[in-house]
Design a protein around this motif. Structure first.
Motif, mmCIF file in Angstrom:
data_model
loop_
_atom_site.group_PDB
_atom_site.id
_atom_site.type_symbol
_atom_site.label_atom_id
_atom_site.label_comp_id
_atom_site.label_asym_id
_atom_site.label_seq_id
_atom_site.Cartn_x
_atom_site.Cartn_y
_atom_site.Cartn_z
ATOM 1 N N LEU A 46 0.848 -1.184 0.000
ATOM 2 C CA LEU A 46 0.000 0.000 0.000
ATOM 3 C C LEU A 46 0.885 1.235 0.000
ATOM 4 O O LEU A 46 1.710 1.417 0.903
ATOM 5 C CB LEU A 46 -0.909 0.015 1.225
ATOM 6 N N VAL A 47 0.730 2.068 -1.014
ATOM 7 C CA VAL A 47 1.485 3.310 -1.143
ATOM 8 C C VAL A 47 0.495 4.464 -0.982
ATOM 9 O O VAL A 47 -0.561 4.472 -1.627
ATOM 10 C CB VAL A 47 2.175 3.404 -2.525
ATOM 11 N N VAL A 48 0.816 5.425 -0.129
ATOM 12 C CA VAL A 48 -0.070 6.572 0.066
ATOM 13 C C VAL A 48 0.729 7.848 -0.153
ATOM 14 O O VAL A 48 1.757 8.063 0.497
ATOM 15 C CB VAL A 48 -0.707 6.565 1.466
ATOM 16 N N HIS A 49 0.280 8.665 -1.094
ATOM 17 C CA HIS A 49 0.968 9.905 -1.455
ATOM 18 C C HIS A 49 0.186 11.122 -0.954
ATOM 19 O O HIS A 49 -1.038 11.182 -1.121
ATOM 20 C CB HIS A 49 1.118 10.009 -2.971
ATOM 21 N N PHE A 50 0.903 12.080 -0.379
ATOM 22 C CA PHE A 50 0.303 13.337 0.062
ATOM 23 C C PHE A 50 1.105 14.490 -0.525
ATOM 24 O O PHE A 50 2.301 14.611 -0.258
ATOM 25 C CB PHE A 50 0.316 13.442 1.593
ATOM 26 N N VAL A 135 -1.598 2.456 -5.133
ATOM 27 C CA VAL A 135 -1.254 3.847 -4.819
ATOM 28 C C VAL A 135 -2.519 4.638 -4.521
ATOM 29 O O VAL A 135 -3.368 4.825 -5.392
ATOM 30 C CB VAL A 135 -0.498 4.522 -5.974
ATOM 31 N N GLY A 136 -2.641 5.125 -3.307
ATOM 32 C CA GLY A 136 -3.726 6.019 -2.942
ATOM 33 C C GLY A 136 -3.232 7.460 -3.051
ATOM 34 O O GLY A 136 -2.340 7.859 -2.320
ATOM 35 N N GLU A 137 -3.804 8.210 -3.981
ATOM 36 C CA GLU A 137 -3.359 9.589 -4.204
ATOM 37 C C GLU A 137 -4.017 10.548 -3.225
ATOM 38 O O GLU A 137 -5.242 10.658 -3.177
ATOM 39 C CB GLU A 137 -3.682 10.033 -5.633
ATOM 40 N N GLY A 139 -3.647 13.887 -3.479
ATOM 41 C CA GLY A 139 -3.211 15.065 -4.216
ATOM 42 C C GLY A 139 -2.983 14.738 -5.682
ATOM 43 O O GLY A 139 -3.579 13.811 -6.221
ATOM 44 N N VAL A 140 -2.095 15.477 -6.283
ATOM 45 C CA VAL A 140 -1.798 15.303 -7.705
ATOM 46 C C VAL A 140 -0.933 14.062 -7.926
ATOM 47 O O VAL A 140 -0.397 13.490 -6.985
ATOM 48 C CB VAL A 140 -1.095 16.556 -8.260
ATOM 49 N N SER A 141 -0.786 13.683 -9.201
ATOM 50 C CA SER A 141 -0.067 12.441 -9.530
ATOM 51 C C SER A 141 1.313 12.677 -10.130
ATOM 52 O O SER A 141 1.860 11.784 -10.785
ATOM 53 C CB SER A 141 -0.902 11.604 -10.506
ATOM 54 N N ASP A 142 1.901 13.839 -9.909
ATOM 55 C CA ASP A 142 3.208 14.136 -10.493
ATOM 56 C C ASP A 142 4.267 13.114 -10.081
ATOM 57 O O ASP A 142 4.985 12.556 -10.912
ATOM 58 C CB ASP A 142 3.662 15.543 -10.091
ATOM 59 N N PHE A 143 4.374 12.878 -8.783
ATOM 60 C CA PHE A 143 5.397 11.960 -8.283
ATOM 61 C C PHE A 143 5.106 10.525 -8.719
ATOM 62 O O PHE A 143 6.020 9.775 -9.094
ATOM 63 C CB PHE A 143 5.474 12.050 -6.763
ATOM 64 N N THR A 144 3.842 10.147 -8.694
ATOM 65 C CA THR A 144 3.467 8.794 -9.109
ATOM 66 C C THR A 144 3.922 8.521 -10.532
ATOM 67 O O THR A 144 4.455 7.441 -10.833
ATOM 68 C CB THR A 144 1.945 8.616 -8.997
ATOM 69 N N ALA A 145 3.721 9.492 -11.413
ATOM 70 C CA ALA A 145 4.137 9.317 -12.807
ATOM 71 C C ALA A 145 5.652 9.215 -12.925
ATOM 72 O O ALA A 145 6.171 8.414 -13.716
ATOM 73 C CB ALA A 145 3.614 10.476 -13.658
ATOM 74 N N GLU A 146 6.380 9.982 -12.131
ATOM 75 C CA GLU A 146 7.846 9.913 -12.168
ATOM 76 C C GLU A 146 8.330 8.536 -11.723
ATOM 77 O O GLU A 146 9.259 7.969 -12.318
ATOM 78 C CB GLU A 146 8.438 10.999 -11.280
ATOM 79 N N THR A 162 -0.878 -4.396 -14.999
ATOM 80 C CA THR A 162 -1.370 -5.525 -14.216
ATOM 81 C C THR A 162 -1.008 -5.389 -12.752
ATOM 82 O O THR A 162 -1.801 -5.736 -11.864
ATOM 83 C CB THR A 162 -0.798 -6.851 -14.762
ATOM 84 N N PHE A 163 0.173 -4.852 -12.467
ATOM 85 C CA PHE A 163 0.710 -4.891 -11.106
ATOM 86 C C PHE A 163 0.609 -3.579 -10.328
ATOM 87 O O PHE A 163 0.814 -3.575 -9.116
ATOM 88 C CB PHE A 163 2.181 -5.338 -11.143
ATOM 89 N N VAL A 164 0.335 -2.469 -11.003
ATOM 90 C CA VAL A 164 0.259 -1.173 -10.309
ATOM 91 C C VAL A 164 -1.148 -0.613 -10.452
ATOM 92 O O VAL A 164 -1.668 -0.470 -11.561
ATOM 93 C CB VAL A 164 1.280 -0.169 -10.876
ATOM 94 N N HIS A 165 -1.760 -0.272 -9.315
ATOM 95 C CA HIS A 165 -3.127 0.234 -9.263
ATOM 96 C C HIS A 165 -3.097 1.637 -8.652
ATOM 97 O O HIS A 165 -2.574 1.818 -7.560
ATOM 98 C CB HIS A 165 -4.005 -0.687 -8.420
#
Length: 271
Positions: A46-50, A135-137, A139-146, A162-165
């Motif tokens: 579980l990844v959580v981005h703030f 990945v629970g966002e 905020g924005v997805s800038d870092f997730t895309a990087e 398949t492996f990243v949600h």
């Protein structure tokens, strides 16, 4: 936060700290509650981005800590995830993140390139061990895309869809994401947009006053992190709407947690 001022979500967690509740019948501790979704606590991350573009995320990060404890999870939590060049400076988040997670969080606002590499390594470790990344966002997805670009650079053969949600919950967050990044994630991940946690809909209403939650938070196991969160963002303006993404990953619907009072009763054991 106002209806278009919050963040998005994800679909699954990992494993970590344990909290048990006494069984009223035999006094023995019970295990963590079952996860009613595709997330597998034994393998998945579980990844959580703030991004901390808004300080309501101070409340959301401690609410995430409460869920991680209740579900016996060890999430990979990242703060400062907006693009610093296009979004400007984030609010100061170090004190509340440290109060909640100690040294166990990643600061994407400092040493961006290094942070991307660290995050990509965590994602790939989970996938190579047979798990998925959720990945629970917040905020924005800038870092997730990087991070996704780095993962695919290292493993061009990997079917990341398949492996990243990736879970989002707010049009404000989607619209404020750096140009091209959202389309990239839609193409390379299993992307899901759930209802906005700031509005009345099929997600929990976690944006509004709740004396029950504030009192339980101040008296509970994580009172220190909550105090830090309330110092950053007043409890009278209680808003942890970003937490709907984590609830979604764990399969906790509005039939169980419909609002902040329910969160206090079900997750914090209030009342």
């Amino acid at each position: 936060a106002p209806s278009d001022e919050n963040e998005g979500g994800v679909d699954e967690p990992a494993s970590g700290p344990t909290t048990t509740d006494p069984d009223p019948d035999d006094g023995e501790p019970t295990s963590a509650p079952p996860i009613a979704s595709a997330f597998d606590r034994t393998t998945d991350l579980l990844v959580v981005h703030f991004d901390f573009a808004h300080l309501d995320e101070a409340h959301a990060t401690v609410a995430t800590l409460e869920l991680a404890t209740w579900f016996d999870l060890d999430p990979f939590v990242v703060a400062g995830t907006a693009d610093p060049e296009t979004r400007g400076a984030n609010h100061d988040y170090v004190q509340v993140m440290t109060a909640a997670w100690g040294d166990g969080w990643l600061d994407a606002g400092v040493g961006r390139e290094s942070a991307v590499e660290v995050a990509a390594g965590r994602w790939l470790d989970a996938i190579e061990d047979g798990g998925h990344v959720w990945v629970g966002e917040g905020g924005v997805s800038d870092f997730t895309a990087e991070v996704m670009r780095e993962v695919r650079r290292q493993r061009p053969d990997l079917d990341t869809s398949t492996f990243v949600h990736v879970v989002h919950h707010s049009s404000r967050n989607e619209n404020a994401t750096r140009a091209g990044d959202l389309d990239y994630l839609r193409d390379t991940s299993s992307y899901e947009r759930i209802d906005d946690g700031n509005s009345s809909n099929d997600t929990a209403d976690l944006n509004g006053r709740s004396e029950l939650l504030v009192d339980a938070a101040r008296a509970g196991e994580h009172s220190g992190p909550w105090v830090a969160a309330f110092e950053a963002f007043a409890p009278e303006r209680l808003d942890f709407s970003d937490t709907v993404t984590v609830l979604h990953v764990l399969g906790v619907g509005v039939d169980r947690v419909a609002d902040a009072d329910d969160f206090a009763r079900v997750v914090l054991g209030a009342g």
